[in-house]
Design an enzyme around this catalytic site. Structure first.
Site, PDB file in Angstrom:
ATOM      1  N   LYS A 154       0.861  -1.177   0.000  1.00 58.02           N
ATOM      2  CA  LYS A 154       0.000   0.000   0.000  1.00 58.02           C
ATOM      3  C   LYS A 154       0.896   1.225   0.000  1.00 58.02           C
ATOM      4  CE  LYS A 154      -4.170  -1.798   0.256  1.00 58.02           C
ATOM      5  NZ  LYS A 154      -5.187  -1.526  -0.778  1.00 58.02           N
ATOM      6  N   LYS A 259     -13.100  -7.316  -8.874  1.00 60.22           N
ATOM      7  CA  LYS A 259     -13.678  -7.919  -7.678  1.00 60.22           C
ATOM      8  C   LYS A 259     -15.052  -8.451  -8.068  1.00 60.22           C
ATOM      9  CE  LYS A 259     -11.609  -4.524  -4.481  1.00 60.22           C
ATOM     10  NZ  LYS A 259     -10.379  -4.361  -5.214  1.00 60.22           N
TER      11      LYS A 259
END
Ligand SMILES: [Mg+2]
EC number: 4.2.1.113
Length: 352
Positions: A154, A259
């Site tokens: 991240k 997703k």
């Protein structure tokens, strides 16, 4: 079709901080449908920002169950007639349950029902949080020691040169053969993304890709980053904000991060992947931190797609509890598909 719905909640091991606040638990709805003489299961674990709210998802599924009071409604019609157009999580649950039932009826794993030559196991990436350089390196070394050869960091919460320093420290620790990804979760503007990518080049970091550097609707900005820099660009948040055809047509991505639970189901991801393939764009399948049914669905969909890039499916370890034992745990940085028909999980284990 006969449809049953039940609510569930699973706790996270440690709260996850996101742009929309801390997530401590995930609440969802399990759906069971009887189709073709078999029962299939699907899961909706809504995540506002990506999908409808839990309440809207529950209402959408309750509406379907009501329409089906006689038990003879066509299971495919709510998937085709737009009933669930604004409820991608609910649509995912129904679509997955129907696909699971049909695969069970055919006596095949879901991946094999979706594609004639599916993968039997898949590489997955480890996700490293947003810690400082030392903690990030330690997490990277732990992941690589346990078999991962793809790490996702991240980035975006600090100055881009500090993020590049973290990435450089990880690269030095794990060597050239481990693939590194960076996910900025739409945190940057063009100027900041340019600085990051210039610095990545100077440091010879060889990133697999930079994911979603800019806000979701900035397709032209992402296309410009692709033109001006060597690092491949992936889009994730953008796919919930703009039609996928536009994302592909604007040349804004080398990779689309899909997703299934936010895009409306396995069939939607298969369609999207076919369009991406025609345009030379790769697809990586990920989750929204879901229980075992939705994770297995994503695993089967990913296994049905060509390509050998690592997927973002290793999220079971974020949960403290689950609906049932996971038949596809991560081993050596890979997930093996369960052998059984459909999703490879007993319906009675999740629908007692
Ligand atoms: Mg992402």
């Amino acid at each position: 079709m006969t449809m049953r719905v039940r609510e569930f909640a699973v706790d996270l091991r440690t709260p996850l901080s996101t742009a929309a606040g801390d997530i401590e638990r995930r609440e969802g709805l399990l759906v069971a449908v009887d189709v073709a003489g078999e029962t299939g299961v699907g899961e909706a674990t809504p995540l506002p920002g990506w999908t409808e709210s839990f309440a809207d998802c529950r209402d959408a599924l309750a509406g379907l169950a009501e329409d089906d009071a006689t038990g003879d409604a066509d299971p495919e019609s709510p998937l085709e007639d737009g009933t669930l157009a604004d409820a991608p999580a609910a649509r995912h649950a129904v679509s997955l349950a129907v696909a699971d039932a049909r695969a069970r009826a055919a006596g095949r794993p879901l991946a094999a029902a979706l594609d004639t030559d599916p993968h039997t196991s898949l590489p997955v990436n480890a996700t490293l949080g947003d810690d400082g350089p030392e903690a990030t390196v330690e997490a990277a070394e732990t992941a690589v020691a346990s078999g991962y050869d793809c790490l996702k960091l991240k980035v975006g919460a600090r100055d881009p040169t500090d993020d590049v320093a973290r990435l450089r420290a990880v690269r030095e620790a794990v060597g050239p053969d481990v693939s590194l990804r960076a996910d900025a979760n739409a945190a940057w503007d063009r100027w900041t993304a340019d600085r990051f990518l210039d610095s990545v080049k100077e440091s010879v970091l060889d990133l697999d890709y930079l994911e979603q550097p800019l806000p979701a609707d900035e397709l032209d900005g992402h296309a410009a980053l692709r033109r001006l820099h060597d690092t491949p660009i992936a889009l994730d948040e953008s796919l919930s904000a703009v039609p996928v055809g536009r994302a592909i047509a604007s040349n804004a991505a080398d990779v689309l991060v899909c997703k299934p639970m936010a895009l409306g189901g396995p069939d939607r991801v298969r369609d999207l992947a076919a369009r991406a393939r025609d345009a030379g764009v790769a697809v990586v399948v990920t989750t929204t931190i879901d229980a075992v049914v939705a994770r297995l669905g994503a695993l089967h969909v990913a296994a049905s797609l060509p390509g050998d890039r690592a997927h973002g499916l290793a999220t079971a370890s974020l949960l403290d509890s689950d609906l049932a034992a996971d038949p596809a745990p991560v081993r050596d940085g890979r997930m093996r598909l369960p052998d059984g028909p459909g999703l490879g999980i007993d319906v009675s284990a999740v629908f007692p």
